[in-house]
Design a protein around this motif. Structure first.
Motif, PDB file in Angstrom:
ATOM      1  N   LEU A 143       0.839  -1.197   0.000  1.00  0.00           N
ATOM      2  CA  LEU A 143       0.000   0.000   0.000  1.00  0.00           C
ATOM      3  C   LEU A 143       0.875   1.248   0.000  1.00  0.00           C
ATOM      4  O   LEU A 143       0.611   2.202  -0.734  1.00  0.00           O
ATOM      5  N   VAL A 144       1.931   1.206   0.817  1.00  0.00           N
ATOM      6  CA  VAL A 144       2.826   2.369   0.889  1.00  0.00           C
ATOM      7  C   VAL A 144       3.534   2.555  -0.453  1.00  0.00           C
ATOM      8  O   VAL A 144       3.722   3.675  -0.917  1.00  0.00           O
ATOM      9  N   ARG A 145       3.863   1.431  -1.092  1.00  0.00           N
ATOM     10  CA  ARG A 145       4.504   1.525  -2.404  1.00  0.00           C
ATOM     11  C   ARG A 145       3.577   2.245  -3.395  1.00  0.00           C
ATOM     12  O   ARG A 145       4.006   3.098  -4.164  1.00  0.00           O
ATOM     13  N   ALA A 146       2.287   1.905  -3.334  1.00  0.00           N
ATOM     14  CA  ALA A 146       1.334   2.513  -4.270  1.00  0.00           C
ATOM     15  C   ALA A 146       0.942   3.926  -3.847  1.00  0.00           C
ATOM     16  O   ALA A 146       0.611   4.763  -4.692  1.00  0.00           O
ATOM     17  N   GLN A 147       0.937   4.188  -2.562  1.00  0.00           N
ATOM     18  CA  GLN A 147       0.455   5.484  -2.068  1.00  0.00           C
ATOM     19  C   GLN A 147       1.335   5.897  -0.876  1.00  0.00           C
ATOM     20  O   GLN A 147       0.963   5.674   0.275  1.00  0.00           O
ATOM     21  N   PRO A 148       2.511   6.462  -1.155  1.00  0.00           N
ATOM     22  CA  PRO A 148       3.478   6.689  -0.068  1.00  0.00           C
ATOM     23  C   PRO A 148       3.008   7.707   0.956  1.00  0.00           C
ATOM     24  O   PRO A 148       3.425   7.666   2.100  1.00  0.00           O
ATOM     25  N   LYS A 149       2.150   8.615   0.550  1.00  0.00           N
ATOM     26  CA  LYS A 149       1.695   9.645   1.483  1.00  0.00           C
ATOM     27  C   LYS A 149       0.182   9.756   1.400  1.00  0.00           C
ATOM     28  O   LYS A 149      -0.405   9.442   0.367  1.00  0.00           O
ATOM     29  N   GLY A 150      -0.434  10.242   2.470  1.00  0.00           N
ATOM     30  CA  GLY A 150      -1.857  10.539   2.378  1.00  0.00           C
ATOM     31  C   GLY A 150      -2.678  10.004   3.535  1.00  0.00           C
ATOM     32  O   GLY A 150      -2.143   9.617   4.583  1.00  0.00           O
TER      33      GLY A 150
END
Lengths: 347, 403, 260
Positions: free
Chosen positions: A141-148
């Protein structure tokens, strides 16, 4: 009952006939006590276990407790009476099973807790690493969406397994929360892992944050299904969502792009690992000397046990061919409804 | 004939079947208090169009079950199996629609829905025969049903999750396209209001002809109240837009399903002999028997109705999730019973209303949703719902003047 | 004159215990027959068989000379046999009109449903109840909130409205005050005058001698004897009830104690 006693008599006869032969793998009898063989996945475990033992020429005898503590206790007595050299147990109740475990250990038969932990000193533990499941989910998940803004849809609060998964998730995301990259805007447990409950919780969280969600850490594929249904009804399908188990519906969602990752536990691999450990223990190898053995002390009681844990396989849009090649899912099921942005496995 | 013997039912009488029902009204009051409280605690989210839309959709399944549960409880029985029956029927529908029948056939989903409803009726009849004809207590029979049909739900597809459903079938779940739209919502509103008004006029004229001192004022007030609430409801549903657009959603399909169920069940309980027999059995089963009421057949039919409602709820649930899972509907029996009881159904039998059950379901779901909106945990929700259940029943006891 | 009811050799056992054994009883139009006996003598069971609430094991029942199965209350109703049960058979949660028409609602059949004509039923209920008890005005009140006399009125109103030809009254005055008891007595005389046959089950010897034409005494499920009211004294009837002794002026039944 009658059938079982005749069976054990026959087994006893054949065993005594073999008693004089030298201790080779071919003479080893491995006992497996299932908690509830009715559940689909154990048949898959058994195929791996059987394959691993047959290659070494060892024999497998099994008993099914059919979701009963009493029956599992008598099953284990029966297996011990048959003279098994090593005992694998999928415990129906990990506490109630302990007297049976004590009996086996007293007779010098090594005990392996298979997939379900039995917290008792001297019991070897073979399982998929549940903490790693959480790590895989969070990592992808972090790989796809590192921030937010992240939402966590946790498993059943009364299931120790859900807590292990959460531990793994936290390991990865806690540092990112600390440095401000990730904000948790909502988190809820899912009573009984029921997808409908996950769906309702997700809908209400979406209302609470007015759709400002960038990724959802769902703890298994069932709850992920509820999350994706909730996201779809507000047009947010496609944001990163995690899961585990490699459900057919979830793999299809990964192909469609509405789920990001599932931590796939190939039960056949676990069966093979169980076979390997069983054969080693039967041959008298010390538990700590078994290849890949680790010390596991993450249970509720903190008991230190020797364990072989298997990392689940990370399945994403990129490597869906792995599950197809393993005959886990047909290409047709995987790619149902896939039109644009098709994964390589569908071409 | 004297007109004073036929005076209109007084508003102070909670159990009268006409006019305003004090019990239901007090429940609506409780609902309003809960809604307003959460509205402030959540910073104005609770009474937003979006949350109300979600609330209606989320309530529909429990409310559909609670309607049937009310009938069951009125006959002094209980049904613990509804969650499992819902799960089992949902899995059968999923298996047939996704794995067995050709996916692209137009007849696929209607046939699977029909089979699901038939299966629900059959399961209901199975329970009903054990209870009404073999005399096994309903608690035991349906506890068995809870286990049997949860197990069966697993067996249907060996615990696999089945997806996806037919796009048309999915509309029953009230997803992104599962609502009527603005125009049709108003049209439906108009049709229902005209029919309702006509019905009231017809009843009024008949009462006049028979010389009753029929009360225009009460009827008019009631009509106006329904008109205002319904109009506000439609306007709210219309003001929740589809994502990234200014197209209003309108009445969600699950709400339509629920509305149909409620209207039909209200009709049955108020106007048919079957409804009268249900209440008579709950009030005094021996009296019902001595007056020639087929008590066993009536109880059997009540359980068949419960089974059919489970199947309808299964359609909504599976369409909403767009998947059939073996755990679908777990613990729903408790919500359905709680909704019926909060709604005024008495476990000692003979008392309960359909409208009350729906309001009860709305109260439970409002607590569930409201507490998620303010970030409360599931364990805190359980505590809150448990307390409201007890308080509602206590209040009801005082309102009804029972000792 | 032809009898309304002829019961011949009627028996009923519950789990091996003979509640009613080989009973013969007749009832003629305009006649009041008192059925007497201790609790458990079998009189209520006998009457429930006539009302269709219990199925008899053996024996025949003729209604107007025609054999009747009497397998359900509905069948008894169709034959004009109405019962005022001791319990009154009222559903406490329903109002007077609902109880009056319970099981026999005025309704239109529409498809699988019967839609009740509530207005019509209330109209009829008001008429018949008003005729019995003009002060009974709270017709919309659930029965649980009514007085004993009002509840009794509803049960009686059923029999009147559905034009009973045979009326079974099981302890009709047990729960009533003196004034209401007198009203029931009056009613019985009125019905009798209309040619309705009445079975009266009562403990009250005064009532029995006041209202009945004939009496039948039961003991241990059997008939001790039957007699015209004027042929026996109250003491002799008590002797029949308590000792099972049949006096000379009465016609002995199978349950009569043989005197030594």
């Amino acid at each position: 009952m009658k059938r079982r006693s005749v069976m054990s008599l026959l087994a006893g006869l054949s065993l005594s006939a073999l008693m004089t032969a030298p201790a080779l793998a071919a003479d080893i009898t491995v006992g497996m006590s299932w908690a509830n063989y009715q559940e689909e996945r154990w048949k898959i475990d058994e195929s791996g276990l059987r394959a691993g033992l047959e290659e070494a020429g060892a024999e497998l005898v099994t008993a099914d407790a059919q979701s009963s503590n009493e029956r599992q206790a008598s099953d284990i007595d029966g297996l011990l009476a048959r003279g098994v050299d090593v005992l694998l147990i999928v415990a129906w109740d990990s506490e109630a099973i302990i007297p049976s475990v004590e009996r086996a250990l007293a007779e010098g038969v090594p005990v392996i807790a298979y997939e379900r932990q039995i917290e008792y000193p001297g019991v070897y533990y073979v399982a998929f690493d549940p903490v790693e499941v959480g790590r895989i989910q969070a990592r992808e998940l972090v790989r796809a969406q590192p921030k937010g803004d992240y939402v966590i849809i946790k498993g059943s609060p009364t299931d120790q397994y859900a807590h292990y998964v959460l531990t793994g998730q936290k390991e990865i995301i806690d540092p990112l929360i600390a440095n401000g990259d990730i904000t948790i805007v909502g988190e809820q447990w899912t009573d009984g892992w029921v997808p409908d409950n996950a769906q309702k919780n997700m809908e209400n969280i979406l209302t609470a944050v007015n759709d400002k969600v960038d990724a959802v850490l769902a703890s298994n594929d069932g709850t992920a299904g509820g999350v994706v249904a909730a996201l779809t009804s507000v047009g947010l399908e496609g944001i990163p969502v995690s899961g585990q188990d490699g459900d057919i519906a979830a793999l299809n969602r990964i192909a469609l792009g509405t789920q990001t990752v599932t931590a796939w536990k190939d039960a056949r691999e676990l069966g093979r690992l169980g076979a390997k450990v069983a054969l080693e223990l039967a041959k008298g190898t010390a538990p700590e000397d078994i290849e890949g053995s680790v010390v596991w002390d993450k249970g509720p009681k903190g008991t230190a046990q020797n364990a072989s844990v298997l990392a689940p396989v990370t399945i994403t849009h990129e490597n869906l061919d792995v599950v197809v090649d393993a005959d886990w899912i047909s290409k047709e099921d995987l790619c149902a409804g896939v039109t644009e942005n098709a994964p390589a496995a569908c071409n | 004939m004297t007109t004073e013997t036929l005076e209109p039912p007084s508003l102070a009488e909670p159990t009268n079947k006409r006019g305003f029902n004090v019990r239901t009204l007090s429940l609506v009051g409780l609902l309003v208090v809960i809604a307003v409280t959460f509205h402030f605690l959540s910073g104005g989210l609770f009474l937003s169009a979006r949350n109300l839309y979600n609330l209606v959709v989320q309530t529909s399944v429990v409310a559909i079950l609670a309607c049937g549960m009310t009938l069951v409880i009125v006959t002094r029985n209980i049904d613990l199996s509804v969650g499992s029956v819902l799960g089992c029927v949902g899995m059968v529908i999923a298996l047939l629609q996704i794995e067995i029948f050709p996916q692209d056939a137009a007849w696929n989903w209607p046939l699977t829905v029909a089979i699901g409803i038939g299966l629900g009726a059959l399961i209901g009849a199975w329970h009903g025969v054990w209870i009404a004809y073999f005399g096994v207590p309903s608690f035991v029979v349906t506890l068995g049903g809870l286990l049997i049909f949860r197990g069966a739900a697993f067996e249907v597809a060996q615990g696999k999750t089945l997806a996806p459903f037919d796009p048309v079938y999915r509309l029953f779940g009230g997803g992104i396209d599962g609502a009527l739209g603005v125009g049709p919502s108003w049209a439906l509103f108009a049709i229902i209001m005209v029919l309702y008004g006509l019905g009231e006029v017809l009843v009024h004229r008949r009462q006049m002809r028979l010389g009753f001192d029929s009360t225009v004022r009460t009827k008019l007030l009631r009509f106006l109240a329904v008109f205002v609430v319904a109009a506000a409801f439609v306007a709210t549903m219309n003001s929740y837009m589809k994502p990234r657009s200014d197209i209003g959603r309108g009445i969600p399909v699950p709400a339509l399903v629920l509305l149909s169920v409620v209207l039909f069940m209200e009709f049955v309980t108020r106007f048919t002999t079957f409804g009268r027999y249900i209440f008579a059995i709950g009030g005094n089963i021996e009296a019902a028997r001595l007056n020639g009421i087929p008590t066993r057949r009536t109880v059997l039919k009540v359980f068949i109705a419960m089974g059919v409602l489970c199947a309808i709820a299964a359609v909504v649930t599976t369409a909403r999730l767009n998947a059939g899972t073996s755990s679908t509907g777990e613990l729903l029996e408790l919500s359905a019973i709680a909704a019926a009881v909060i709604g005024g159904a008495s476990l000692s039998g003979g008392r309960g209303t359909i409208a009350g059950a729906v309001v009860g379901a709305l109260i439970i779901q409002s607590l569930e949703s409201g507490m998620v909106l303010i970030g409360a945990s599931s364990s805190q929700r359980m505590v809150a719902i448990g307390l409201v259940l007890m308080v509602a029943v206590l209040a009801d006891k005082y309102l009804s003047g029972e000792e | 004159m032809k009898p309304l009811i002829e019961m011949r050799g009627v028996s009923k056992a519950f789990g091996g215990v003979h509640a009613v054994e080989d009973v013969d009883v007749d009832l003629y139009p305009g006649e009041v027959v008192a059925v007497l006996g201790h609790n458990g003598a079998g009189k209520s069971t006998l009457m429930k068989m006539l009302a269709g609430a219990y199925r008899r094991d053996t024996g025949t029942v003729l209604v107007d000379g025609n054999p009747a199965e009497l397998s359900s209350p509905a069948e008894a109703f169709d034959l004009g046999i109405e019962t005022i049960h001791q319990t009154l058979a009222l559903a406490d949660n329903l109002d007077a009109s609902a109880n009056l028409f319970l099981g026999r609602e005025i309704a239109w059949r529409v498809g699988p449903f019967k839609i009740m004509d509530s207005a019509q039923m209330r109209d009829h209920a008001a008429k018949v109840i008003n005729q019995l008890n003009p002060r009974f005005t709270n017709l919309n009140t659930p029965c649980r909130d009514l007085s004993g006399g009002q509840r009794q009125t509803i049960a009686i109103a059923r029999a009147i409205h559905f034009e009973a030809r045979v009326l079974i009254m099981d302890e009709p005055t047990a729960a009533l005050g003196p004034h209401e008891t007198a009203m029931v007595g009056e009613l019985i005389r009125e019905l009798k005058a209309k040619g309705i046959g009445i079975f009266l089950i009562s403990h009250d010897m005064h009532d029995v001698f006041d209202l009945a034409d004939r009496l039948v005494v039961m003991k241990n499920g059997q008939v001790v004897g039957s007699a015209k009211k004027d042929d026996v004294t109250q003491d002799e009837v008590l002797g029949m009830i308590i000792l099972g002794k049949c006096p000379p002026n009465a016609e002995p039944g199978p349950g009569a104690r043989v005197s030594q």
